[in-house]
Design an enzyme around this catalytic site. Sequence first.
Site, PDB file in Angstrom:
ATOM      1  N   TYR A  27      -4.394  46.896  16.729  1.00  0.00           N
ATOM      2  CA  TYR A  27      -3.472  47.688  17.549  1.00  0.00           C
ATOM      3  C   TYR A  27      -2.602  48.595  16.675  1.00  0.00           C
ATOM      4  CZ  TYR A  27       0.004  48.625  21.210  1.00  0.00           C
ATOM      5  OH  TYR A  27       0.831  49.228  22.127  1.00  0.00           O
ATOM      6  N   SER A  79       3.294  54.016  20.078  1.00  0.00           N
ATOM      7  CA  SER A  79       4.030  52.751  20.106  1.00  0.00           C
ATOM      8  C   SER A  79       4.963  52.740  18.911  1.00  0.00           C
ATOM      9  CB  SER A  79       3.052  51.582  19.983  1.00  0.00           C
ATOM     10  OG  SER A  79       3.732  50.388  19.605  1.00  0.00           O
TER      11      SER A  79
HETATM   12  C1  BGC Z   1       3.177  46.602  22.493  1.00  0.00           C
HETATM   13  C2  BGC Z   1       3.980  45.491  23.129  1.00  0.00           C
HETATM   14  C3  BGC Z   1       5.151  45.118  22.243  1.00  0.00           C
HETATM   15  C4  BGC Z   1       5.926  46.338  21.813  1.00  0.00           C
HETATM   16  C5  BGC Z   1       7.026  45.998  20.813  1.00  0.00           C
HETATM   17  C6  BGC Z   1       4.088  47.733  22.170  1.00  0.00           C
HETATM   18  O1  BGC Z   1       3.369  48.789  21.631  1.00  0.00           O
HETATM   19  O2  BGC Z   1       2.146  47.006  23.378  1.00  0.00           O
HETATM   20  O3  BGC Z   1       3.143  44.375  23.339  1.00  0.00           O
HETATM   21  O4  BGC Z   1       6.019  44.259  22.948  1.00  0.00           O
HETATM   22  O5  BGC Z   1       5.066  47.288  21.247  1.00  0.00           O
HETATM   23  O6  BGC Z   1       6.590  45.187  19.775  1.00  0.00           O
END
Ligand code: BGC
Length: 265
Positions: A164, A151
């Site tokens: 996360y 991410s």
């Molecule tokens: C997340 C999303 C978020 C995006 C940008 C991703 O890794 O799962 O929820 O919108 O990152 O912030």
Amino acid sequence: MQISLKGQVALVTGASSGIGRATAQAMAAAGARVAVNYRSERDEAEKVAAGIVQAGGEAFAIKADVSSEPDVEALFAETVKRFGAVDIVVANAGLQKDAGAAEMTLDDWRKVIDVNLTGQFLCARAAIRQFRAQGRRDVSKALGKLISMSSVHEVIPWAGHVNYAASKGGISLMMKTLAQEFAAEGVRVNAIAPGAIRTSINAEETEGEAGEKLLRLIPYGRIGAAEDVANAAVWLASDLADYVVGATIFVDGGMTLYPEFRGNG
Ligand code: BGC
């Protein structure tokens, strides 16, 4: 130039929806046979597999919780039983359990680390063992390809999402360490770091007013589609990316370019 994954077997975790689903479909469209993993959305996963078969491809849906060691072992064993090998693994399954850090429960911290980080480790370990066991196949230059779904939050700190962000930061260095460790054997380990992609994980942030606000963080001016990520995954898995080892490909419309600094700083 046509990208072909003909003769290869791809295993995509978390493929019943969102980025995983689009990746499974794109791998199949490029000619791979696909194991469509899901944890709870059985009907959705069956639909993804059926859609691939209808389009002339080969796929099956298979349940496994990636944070469970026996489930992951069974997932790989069944895929090898059905398709004879595994050439491409996309460790995509992931979730969010958002809360301010002061309020976050230990359960929610653990759940996200278990699925997003430990789950990817278990899949990576199973993938490497399988690549070694099957040896070189004449379908690809590499012994095997592992793609980690990361991410933008492997580099962008994210208040209210510490579990996360920590999981994705962990994925970044796990991926690079695995790439360093197994490149000499011919295993290519890479990652994709999606930005804001319209899926069910972020439905609330990408719609309406919140979506407008989000756009300010995306220089390219649009929220991504799952296919944007899937296309990168197909390329990374293919021999066109044969010299790409230990890289994170940001598919984020420029989100990691500090857009708030436009006209500031
Ligand atoms: C997340 C999303 C978020 C995006 C940008 C991703 O890794 O799962 O929820 O919108 O990152 O912030």
